[in-house]
Scaffold this motif. Structure first.
Motif, PDB file in Angstrom:
ATOM      1  N   ILE A 178       0.854  -1.190   0.000  1.00 28.20           N
ATOM      2  CA  ILE A 178       0.000   0.000   0.000  1.00 28.20           C
ATOM      3  C   ILE A 178       0.888   1.236   0.000  1.00 28.20           C
ATOM      4  O   ILE A 178       1.946   1.262   0.663  1.00 28.20           O
ATOM      5  CB  ILE A 178      -0.961  -0.003   1.217  1.00 28.20           C
ATOM      6  N   SER A 179       0.475   2.229  -0.764  1.00 27.98           N
ATOM      7  CA  SER A 179       1.232   3.475  -0.809  1.00 27.98           C
ATOM      8  C   SER A 179       0.252   4.620  -1.033  1.00 27.98           C
ATOM      9  O   SER A 179      -0.928   4.395  -1.327  1.00 27.98           O
ATOM     10  CB  SER A 179       2.294   3.444  -1.921  1.00 27.98           C
ATOM     11  N   ARG A 180       0.741   5.828  -0.879  1.00 29.30           N
ATOM     12  CA  ARG A 180      -0.148   6.977  -1.059  1.00 29.30           C
ATOM     13  C   ARG A 180       0.625   8.146  -1.635  1.00 29.30           C
ATOM     14  O   ARG A 180       1.833   8.281  -1.403  1.00 29.30           O
ATOM     15  CB  ARG A 180      -0.822   7.353   0.256  1.00 29.30           C
ATOM     16  N   ASP A 181      -0.102   8.963  -2.356  1.00 25.36           N
ATOM     17  CA  ASP A 181       0.435  10.212  -2.881  1.00 25.36           C
ATOM     18  C   ASP A 181      -0.459  11.307  -2.315  1.00 25.36           C
ATOM     19  O   ASP A 181      -1.562  11.543  -2.832  1.00 25.36           O
ATOM     20  CB  ASP A 181       0.422  10.195  -4.413  1.00 25.36           C
ATOM     21  N   ASN A 182      -0.006  11.958  -1.267  1.00 22.81           N
ATOM     22  CA  ASN A 182      -0.849  12.954  -0.597  1.00 22.81           C
ATOM     23  C   ASN A 182      -1.142  14.145  -1.495  1.00 22.81           C
ATOM     24  O   ASN A 182      -2.208  14.755  -1.397  1.00 22.81           O
ATOM     25  CB  ASN A 182      -0.188  13.414   0.698  1.00 22.81           C
ATOM     26  N   ALA A 183      -0.223  14.468  -2.364  1.00 23.43           N
ATOM     27  CA  ALA A 183      -0.442  15.602  -3.262  1.00 23.43           C
ATOM     28  C   ALA A 183      -1.609  15.325  -4.212  1.00 23.43           C
ATOM     29  O   ALA A 183      -2.308  16.246  -4.636  1.00 23.43           O
ATOM     30  CB  ALA A 183       0.821  15.889  -4.062  1.00 23.43           C
ATOM     31  N   LYS A 184      -1.811  14.048  -4.525  1.00 25.71           N
ATOM     32  CA  LYS A 184      -2.894  13.661  -5.432  1.00 25.71           C
ATOM     33  C   LYS A 184      -4.110  13.119  -4.685  1.00 25.71           C
ATOM     34  O   LYS A 184      -5.094  12.723  -5.315  1.00 25.71           O
ATOM     35  CB  LYS A 184      -2.401  12.614  -6.427  1.00 25.71           C
ATOM     36  N   ASN A 185      -4.014  13.066  -3.346  1.00 26.38           N
ATOM     37  CA  ASN A 185      -5.118  12.476  -2.564  1.00 26.38           C
ATOM     38  C   ASN A 185      -5.467  11.085  -3.073  1.00 26.38           C
ATOM     39  O   ASN A 185      -6.643  10.729  -3.223  1.00 26.38           O
ATOM     40  CB  ASN A 185      -6.359  13.364  -2.610  1.00 26.38           C
ATOM     41  N   THR A 186      -4.442  10.305  -3.341  1.00 23.82           N
ATOM     42  CA  THR A 186      -4.639   8.982  -3.942  1.00 23.82           C
ATOM     43  C   THR A 186      -3.878   7.926  -3.154  1.00 23.82           C
ATOM     44  O   THR A 186      -2.742   8.155  -2.730  1.00 23.82           O
ATOM     45  CB  THR A 186      -4.166   8.977  -5.404  1.00 23.82           C
ATOM     46  N   VAL A 187      -4.541   6.789  -2.966  1.00 25.84           N
ATOM     47  CA  VAL A 187      -3.933   5.635  -2.315  1.00 25.84           C
ATOM     48  C   VAL A 187      -3.862   4.504  -3.336  1.00 25.84           C
ATOM     49  O   VAL A 187      -4.790   4.331  -4.139  1.00 25.84           O
ATOM     50  CB  VAL A 187      -4.754   5.196  -1.091  1.00 25.84           C
ATOM     51  N   TYR A 188      -2.775   3.764  -3.284  1.00 22.70           N
ATOM     52  CA  TYR A 188      -2.556   2.688  -4.237  1.00 22.70           C
ATOM     53  C   TYR A 188      -2.424   1.343  -3.512  1.00 22.70           C
ATOM     54  O   TYR A 188      -2.050   1.288  -2.353  1.00 22.70           O
ATOM     55  CB  TYR A 188      -1.278   2.936  -5.042  1.00 22.70           C
ATOM     56  N   LEU A 189      -2.715   0.294  -4.252  1.00 23.72           N
ATOM     57  CA  LEU A 189      -2.443  -1.052  -3.761  1.00 23.72           C
ATOM     58  C   LEU A 189      -1.776  -1.818  -4.893  1.00 23.72           C
ATOM     59  O   LEU A 189      -2.423  -2.154  -5.880  1.00 23.72           O
ATOM     60  CB  LEU A 189      -3.718  -1.763  -3.313  1.00 23.72           C
ATOM     61  N   GLN A 190      -0.480  -2.043  -4.741  1.00 27.87           N
ATOM     62  CA  GLN A 190       0.255  -2.841  -5.713  1.00 27.87           C
ATOM     63  C   GLN A 190       0.133  -4.296  -5.306  1.00 27.87           C
ATOM     64  O   GLN A 190       0.497  -4.663  -4.185  1.00 27.87           O
ATOM     65  CB  GLN A 190       1.726  -2.427  -5.746  1.00 27.87           C
ATOM     66  N   MET A 191      -0.373  -5.111  -6.204  1.00 33.88           N
ATOM     67  CA  MET A 191      -0.610  -6.521  -5.903  1.00 33.88           C
ATOM     68  C   MET A 191       0.228  -7.366  -6.849  1.00 33.88           C
ATOM     69  O   MET A 191       0.029  -7.329  -8.069  1.00 33.88           O
ATOM     70  CB  MET A 191      -2.094  -6.846  -6.068  1.00 33.88           C
ATOM     71  N   ASN A 192       1.159  -8.103  -6.298  1.00 35.10           N
ATOM     72  CA  ASN A 192       2.031  -8.987  -7.074  1.00 35.10           C
ATOM     73  C   ASN A 192       1.783 -10.443  -6.700  1.00 35.10           C
ATOM     74  O   ASN A 192       1.176 -10.734  -5.664  1.00 35.10           O
ATOM     75  CB  ASN A 192       3.495  -8.628  -6.815  1.00 35.10           C
TER      76      ASN A 192
END
Length: 116
Positions: A70-84
Motif C-alpha cells: 500500500i502506498s499513497r500520494d498525498n499531493a494527489k489524494n490517492t492511495v494505491y495497492l500494488q498486488m504482485n
C-alpha cells in the motif's frame, strides 16, 4: 462530501500483478488512516492493507504480506495497492476505505479476478 473512487481492477492470471488506485476527494486525506478491504463471494469483507492514523506505519493481512504494497500520494489524494504474485484466492471486490470521526466511507469497489 467525501468521495472515494477505485480503479485498476481486472482479470489477470495467477502470478500476475495489478495496481489499484483510490482517488479521494472532499477533504485532505493525509491526516486520516486509509486502507483497502476486499470481499469475496459468500465471505465477509476483510481488511487487506491500511495505513496507521499517522500514516507512518502500514499493516497487512497475513494472506497478502510480502505480495501487496500500500502506498499513497498525498499531493494527489490517492492511495494505491500494488498486488504482485496474485493467487486465485485473491479474487474479490476491492474497496477503498477511510474512517473520519468514527464514520467509515467506502468507494464503489473494483473487481479483481485471478484465473488459475
Amino acid at each position: 462530501q467525501v468521495q472515494l473512487v477505485e480503479s485498476g481492477g481486472g482479470l489477470v492470471q495467477a502470478g500476475g500483478s495489478l495496481r489499484l488506485s483510490c482517488a479521494a476527494s472532499g477533504r485532505t486525506f493525509s491526516s486520516y488512516a486509509m486502507g483497502w478491504f476486499r470481499q469475496a463471494p459468500g465471505k465477509e469483507r476483510e481488511s487487506v492493507a491500511r495505513f496507521s492514523w499517522s500514516g507512518s506505519n502500514t499493516y497487512y493481512a497475513d494472506s497478502v504480506k510480502g505480495r501487496f504494497t500500500i502506498s499513497r500520494d498525498n499531493a494527489k489524494n490517492t492511495v494505491y495497492l500494488q498486488m504482485n504474485s496474485l493467487k486465485p484466492e485473491d479474487t474479490a471486490v476491492y474497496y477503498c476505505n477511510v474512517r473520519i470521526s468514527g464514520v467509515d466511507y467506502w468507494g464503489q469497489g473494483t473487481q479483481v479476478t485471478v484465473s488459475s
